[in-house]
Design an enzyme around this catalytic site. Structure first.
Site, PDB file in Angstrom:
ATOM      1  N   LYS A  37      63.121  86.612  55.405  1.00 29.88           N
ATOM      2  CA  LYS A  37      63.857  87.728  56.040  1.00 29.88           C
ATOM      3  C   LYS A  37      65.041  87.199  56.817  1.00 29.88           C
ATOM      4  CE  LYS A  37      62.666  86.916  60.529  1.00 29.88           C
ATOM      5  NZ  LYS A  37      63.572  86.310  61.437  1.00 29.88           N
ATOM      6  N   ALA A  96      63.564  77.839  60.474  1.00 28.40           N
ATOM      7  CA  ALA A  96      64.920  78.244  60.142  1.00 28.40           C
ATOM      8  C   ALA A  96      65.309  79.599  60.721  1.00 28.40           C
ATOM      9  CB  ALA A  96      65.064  78.283  58.618  1.00 28.40           C
ATOM     10  N   ASP A 120      56.140  88.224  63.468  1.00 27.09           N
ATOM     11  CA  ASP A 120      56.880  88.667  62.275  1.00 27.09           C
ATOM     12  C   ASP A 120      55.966  89.002  61.102  1.00 27.09           C
ATOM     13  OD1 ASP A 120      59.226  88.222  63.621  1.00 27.09           O
ATOM     14  OD2 ASP A 120      59.684  86.315  62.634  1.00 27.09           O
TER      15      ASP A 120
END
Ligand code: C5P
Length: 322
Positions: free
Chosen positions: A10, A121, A160
């Site tokens: 995402k 990341a 998440d």
């Protein structure tokens, strides 16, 4: 029994902090967007090896030999949490000495991770993998849990994970567990640039001063821009409040944003807590040209630079054998 799941990364099209919980987690308003970069997670339920005398044998392997495959791995945490909640759900039948098949404490769960999503990341690689494990185990066990149950298990692994279980374009609130889907964006062309260092999410959140957030997104305008497919409007109203912390620590992130804009991006921003910076482009060709040009920059020699697109779905089961 094997179930293989393709699970997407995402980006955050906006990220605002609207409060803080007593446990230190921050309350967010963030528009999350799935993109077409996938890890592949293969989960098997096998008989427990005879040399393993504990309960819940979970074995993880990965294509990258340096990837941690122990209890720190989100796949391990997801499998363990799923197994414990599953067995609690069955406990009344176990207590009545009913014959319950497939008790996970008597089995071996093996998980193979094939990684394409860059790690540390800001692209939710670990959360996407955890979501895939939950989906695979639920499928292998004939869906003992509803979608809502899976979200409840997921948020215990990471903020998440509920988004990653769902995918598409979603306004996420709370710490990430309140999901308000948004009418899908038309396909957008995205370029990702991840420098050759990671940034720790807890560290970035620990440095944020919620009384002094700097530029903040205007969430309702961001959502309108997403629905209207208007990148220019998005660029005017969006922001990621975590950028101040990450860019202060790593000024190269600001440089990458500027490079993306110079190479034709209609907007550029850091994703999540970073360090990946993304740019949105008008066409596939424009994104492809930007990748070629960015790769020519010697300063970005060891950076991950790739083009991709937005997608309107989450994890997909691509193989199932019982
Ligand atoms: O839940 P997850 O493992 O993704 O979060 C990692 C860390 O990031 C948390 O332990 C917390 O320090 C921080 N975080 C936060 N608020 C959020 C999400 C994450 O403070 N909404």
């Amino acid at each position: 029994m094997i179930c293989r799941v393709k699970t997407p990364a995402k980006i955050n099209l906006s990220l605002d902090i609207v409060g803080k919980r007593d446990d230190g987690y921050h309350l967010l308003e963030t528009v999350m967007q799935s993109i077409a970069i996938y890890d592949t997670i293969s989960v098997k339920i096998l008989d427990k090896s005879t040399d393993f005398d504990g309960a819940y044998q979970i074995k993880i392997t990965a294509d990258n030999p340096t990837f941690p495959c122990d209890m720190r791995n989100t796949c391990y945490k997801a499998a363990m949490k799923f197994a414990l909640i599953y067995e609690e759900k069955l406990s009344h039948r176990i207590n009545k000495k009913e014959n319950v098949n497939n008790l996970l404490k008597d089995k071996q769960i093996t998980i193979r991770i094939d990684k394409k999503i860059p790690q540390s990341a800001g692209l939710a690689g670990g959360s996407a993998d955890a979501a895939a494990v939950i989906i695979a185990l639920n499928n292998l066990l004939d869906n003992p849990f509803s979608y809502e149950d899976c979200l409840t298990i997921g948020v215990q692994i990471g903020a998440d994970v509920p988004f990653c279980l769902t995918g598409g374009t979603i306004l996420c609130k709370g710490i990430g567990e309140v999901l308000e889907p948004i009418d899908a964006f038309n396909t957008m062309h995205v370029v990702l640039v991840k420098p050759n260092f990671g940034l720790s999410t807890p560290w970035v959140f620990s440095k944020i001063d919620i009384k002094n957030l700097g530029a903040r997104p205007h969430s309702s305008s961001v959502i309108a821009a997403v629905i209207e497919n208007d990148i220019e409007k998005l660029s005017i109203h969006t922001a990621n409040v975590l950028e101040t912390v990450s860019i202060k620590e790593r000024p190269v992130l600001q440089q990458i944003k500027e490079s993306l804009n110079q190479h034709g991006a209609k907007m550029s921003m850091m994703s999540g807590s970073g360090p990946t910076v993304f740019g949105i482009f008008e066409s596939k060709e424009a994104a492809g040209n930007a990748v070629i040009n960015l790769r020519k920059n010697k300063d970005y020699g060891r950076f991950y630079i790739a083009s991709t697109t937005t997608i309107n779905h989450g994890p997909q089961v691509i193989m199932m054998q019982k």
